[in-house]
Design a protein around this motif. Structure first.
Motif, PDB file in Angstrom:
ATOM      1  N   PRO A 279       0.802  -1.226   0.000  1.00 25.06           N
ATOM      2  CA  PRO A 279       0.000   0.000   0.000  1.00 25.06           C
ATOM      3  C   PRO A 279       0.831   1.272   0.000  1.00 25.06           C
ATOM      4  O   PRO A 279       0.349   2.332  -0.392  1.00 25.06           O
ATOM      5  N   GLN A 280       2.097   1.173   0.415  1.00 24.31           N
ATOM      6  CA  GLN A 280       2.969   2.353   0.409  1.00 24.31           C
ATOM      7  C   GLN A 280       3.383   2.759  -1.001  1.00 24.31           C
ATOM      8  O   GLN A 280       4.016   3.790  -1.197  1.00 24.31           O
ATOM      9  N   GLY A 281       3.039   1.916  -2.007  1.00 25.95           N
ATOM     10  CA  GLY A 281       3.371   2.237  -3.393  1.00 25.95           C
ATOM     11  C   GLY A 281       4.639   1.574  -3.896  1.00 25.95           C
ATOM     12  O   GLY A 281       5.319   2.105  -4.774  1.00 25.95           O
ATOM     13  N   PHE A 282       4.947   0.387  -3.370  1.00 24.27           N
ATOM     14  CA  PHE A 282       6.157  -0.324  -3.767  1.00 24.27           C
ATOM     15  C   PHE A 282       5.836  -1.770  -4.140  1.00 24.27           C
ATOM     16  O   PHE A 282       4.813  -2.319  -3.716  1.00 24.27           O
ATOM     17  N   TYR A 283       6.727  -2.357  -4.915  1.00 26.38           N
ATOM     18  CA  TYR A 283       6.688  -3.789  -5.232  1.00 26.38           C
ATOM     19  C   TYR A 283       7.776  -4.509  -4.451  1.00 26.38           C
ATOM     20  O   TYR A 283       8.806  -3.931  -4.099  1.00 26.38           O
ATOM     21  N   SER A 284       7.570  -5.799  -4.228  1.00 27.58           N
ATOM     22  CA  SER A 284       8.630  -6.662  -3.701  1.00 27.58           C
ATOM     23  C   SER A 284       8.375  -8.084  -4.184  1.00 27.58           C
ATOM     24  O   SER A 284       7.239  -8.445  -4.517  1.00 27.58           O
ATOM     25  N   ILE A 285       9.447  -8.889  -4.250  1.00 30.29           N
ATOM     26  CA  ILE A 285       9.272 -10.311  -4.568  1.00 30.29           C
ATOM     27  C   ILE A 285       8.765 -11.034  -3.330  1.00 30.29           C
ATOM     28  O   ILE A 285       7.847 -11.837  -3.395  1.00 30.29           O
ATOM     29  N   TRP A 286       9.375 -10.711  -2.176  1.00 30.89           N
ATOM     30  CA  TRP A 286       9.009 -11.360  -0.927  1.00 30.89           C
ATOM     31  C   TRP A 286       8.307 -10.373   0.001  1.00 30.89           C
ATOM     32  O   TRP A 286       8.144  -9.205  -0.334  1.00 30.89           O
ATOM     33  N   GLY A 287       7.922 -10.852   1.164  1.00 32.13           N
ATOM     34  CA  GLY A 287       7.272  -9.994   2.134  1.00 32.13           C
ATOM     35  C   GLY A 287       5.858 -10.427   2.464  1.00 32.13           C
ATOM     36  O   GLY A 287       5.179  -9.798   3.283  1.00 32.13           O
ATOM     37  N   HIS A 288       5.398 -11.523   1.856  1.00 34.28           N
ATOM     38  CA  HIS A 288       4.008 -11.947   2.038  1.00 34.28           C
ATOM     39  C   HIS A 288       3.867 -13.178   2.931  1.00 34.28           C
ATOM     40  O   HIS A 288       2.773 -13.480   3.396  1.00 34.28           O
ATOM     41  N   GLU A 289       4.968 -13.889   3.169  1.00 28.20           N
ATOM     42  CA  GLU A 289       4.902 -15.085   4.002  1.00 28.20           C
ATOM     43  C   GLU A 289       4.938 -14.698   5.482  1.00 28.20           C
ATOM     44  O   GLU A 289       5.400 -13.600   5.820  1.00 28.20           O
ATOM     45  N   LEU A 303      10.677  -1.188   3.479  1.00 28.20           N
ATOM     46  CA  LEU A 303       9.490  -0.353   3.295  1.00 28.20           C
ATOM     47  C   LEU A 303       9.515   0.842   4.245  1.00 28.20           C
ATOM     48  O   LEU A 303       9.180   1.970   3.857  1.00 28.20           O
ATOM     49  N   ARG A 304       9.930   0.611   5.490  1.00 28.30           N
ATOM     50  CA  ARG A 304       9.984   1.721   6.449  1.00 28.30           C
ATOM     51  C   ARG A 304      11.041   2.740   6.045  1.00 28.30           C
ATOM     52  O   ARG A 304      10.833   3.957   6.157  1.00 28.30           O
ATOM     53  N   GLU A 305      12.180   2.266   5.563  1.00 25.89           N
ATOM     54  CA  GLU A 305      13.258   3.170   5.169  1.00 25.89           C
ATOM     55  C   GLU A 305      12.882   3.978   3.927  1.00 25.89           C
ATOM     56  O   GLU A 305      13.286   5.130   3.769  1.00 25.89           O
ATOM     57  N   ALA A 306      12.084   3.361   3.041  1.00 29.53           N
ATOM     58  CA  ALA A 306      11.706   4.031   1.799  1.00 29.53           C
ATOM     59  C   ALA A 306      10.731   5.177   2.052  1.00 29.53           C
ATOM     60  O   ALA A 306      10.770   6.201   1.361  1.00 29.53           O
ATOM     61  N   GLY A 307       9.854   5.008   3.048  1.00 27.88           N
ATOM     62  CA  GLY A 307       8.872   6.045   3.333  1.00 27.88           C
ATOM     63  C   GLY A 307       7.954   6.268   2.144  1.00 27.88           C
ATOM     64  O   GLY A 307       7.370   5.334   1.589  1.00 27.88           O
TER      65      GLY A 307
END
Length: 363
Positions: A279-289, A303-307
């Motif tokens: 929802p922050q507006g980014f993609y990732s391969i992982w992070g869902h498990e 995600l936190r560092e990207a803001g």
């Protein structure tokens, strides 16, 4: 002299090269820290016959099992890695080694297995992985053959098209999200190639690495300036290195492609339907498990560092239509120009004198 071994334990008969390299690299790093001997994975029973590439004996699985029986065993697991902070392997392993007094103990074998930790935790082993692949039996000869087929002045786009052992292409794009080892639509690769040719013209050439047949690849290859490696025997290691050496890598959803991206420093494209949308507006391969959803996971930290900043790293999402990220082609042109031999002083090339330098030299 104290006998110490570090061993990446093979599961069953063994897996693909990308899968085996992660625990092998982890074992290598541990061996450097402990002053131990890093043993190769047991490739003797692997159906892909990796023993031929790395010069390991066919009976290596017997030797490795015997070492486990004869010496005290220290197991290093994902739980141990996470307990000491995760992240970088070297930093996480150091307190484990102190805890178990591995620097001062008598004979033992440290055993690790599995792909946990991913490429992030073995970043310091990249040179080991690259050199191990390059020094394998067939790699150098095959790479030279590939290099002779390519025009060094053109932008080379490497495409890993995994077809043969991944089964049928799913009919719904939603089936790809969060799933590895699925064949991607050939049209996706074709759409990317069309977009690149439209913007780069004859400046671009393609290196196609695939387990598909000529008939399967015909729709992709038609009209493209493309080189393939399908005629090169024993090309597992050289294919990885050839892909890693391209100016732009188009990945399949596989550990093989991910390994090529790990070994490369070039940008790479990933199939957008496979990625997680945050929802922050980014993609990732992982992070869902489950383990990756925790606040301490690398993806959540990123995600936190990207803001709310607009960020673009090496890995870029490309949709089914092959719409390329903005500035990609202009960056490719600039990077290629910078690396041309005629621009390289140590290769008898020339470089411009900046106006500021000209002014200084005449005063």
């Amino acid at each position: 002299m104290t006998i110490r071994f570090c061993l990446s334990r093979v599961q069953g008969r063994g897996a693909g090269l990308g899968n085996e390299l992660i625990p092998w690299a982890r074992s290598f790093l541990a061996a450097q820290m402990l002053g131990a001997q890093c043993l190769s994975p047991a490739f003797g029973m692997n159906t892909r016959r990796y023993w031929r590439h790395f010069g390991t004996p066919r009976y290596d699985f017997v030797v490795n099992r015997a070492i486990e029986k004869l010496l005290p065993v220290v197991r290093y697991t994902e739980a141990d890695f996470l307990r000491h902070g995760g992240g970088d392997f070297v930093n996480a392993f150091a307190p484990f080694a102190e805890e178990h007094k591995l620097h001062n103990r008598g004979p033992y074998v440290l055993i690790t297995d599995g792909m946990w930790g991913g490429f992030r935790h073995i970043a310091k082993a990249r040179d080991f992985v690259y050199s191990t692949l390059y020094q394998s039996r067939f790699a150098a000869k095959n790479l030279l053959a590939v290099q002779r087929r390519l025009d060094p002045t053109k932008i080379t786009v490497g495409m890993h098209v995994r077809l043969g052992d991944f089964g049928a292409v799913p009919t719904e794009l939603s089936a790809y999200q969060g799933k590895f080892n699925l064949a991607l639509p050939l049209q996706w690769y074709r759409n990317i190639a069309t977009s690149l040719v439209r913007e780069l013209g004859d400046r671009v050439q393609f290196l196609i690495v695939s387990d598909g047949t000529g008939e399967q690849l015909a729709p992709l290859l038609q009209g493209l300036s493309a080189v393939t490696t399908s005629d090169l025997p024993d090309s597992d290691c050289s294919d990885l290195l050839a892909l890693a050496d391209t100016d732009l890598l188009v990945c399949s959803v596989s550990s093989f492609s991910a390994t090529a991206a790990y070994l490369s420093k070039a940008p790479y494209l990933w199939f957008e339907p496979n990625l997680q949308k945050h929802p922050q507006g980014f993609y990732s391969i992982w992070g869902h498990e489950p383990e990756q959803i925790k606040k301490t996971s690398p993806t959540q930290q990123a995600l936190r560092e990207a803001g709310e900043r607009l960020l673009q790293g090496r890995g870029m999402a490309v949709d089914m239509l092959g719409n390329l990220p903005k500035h990609l082609t202009s960056d490719l042109i600039a990077n290629k120009e910078r690396l041309l031999q005629q621009r390289d002083l140590i290769q008898y090339g020339v470089t411009s004198i900046c106006p500021e330098q000209q002014a200084i030299s005449t005063t």
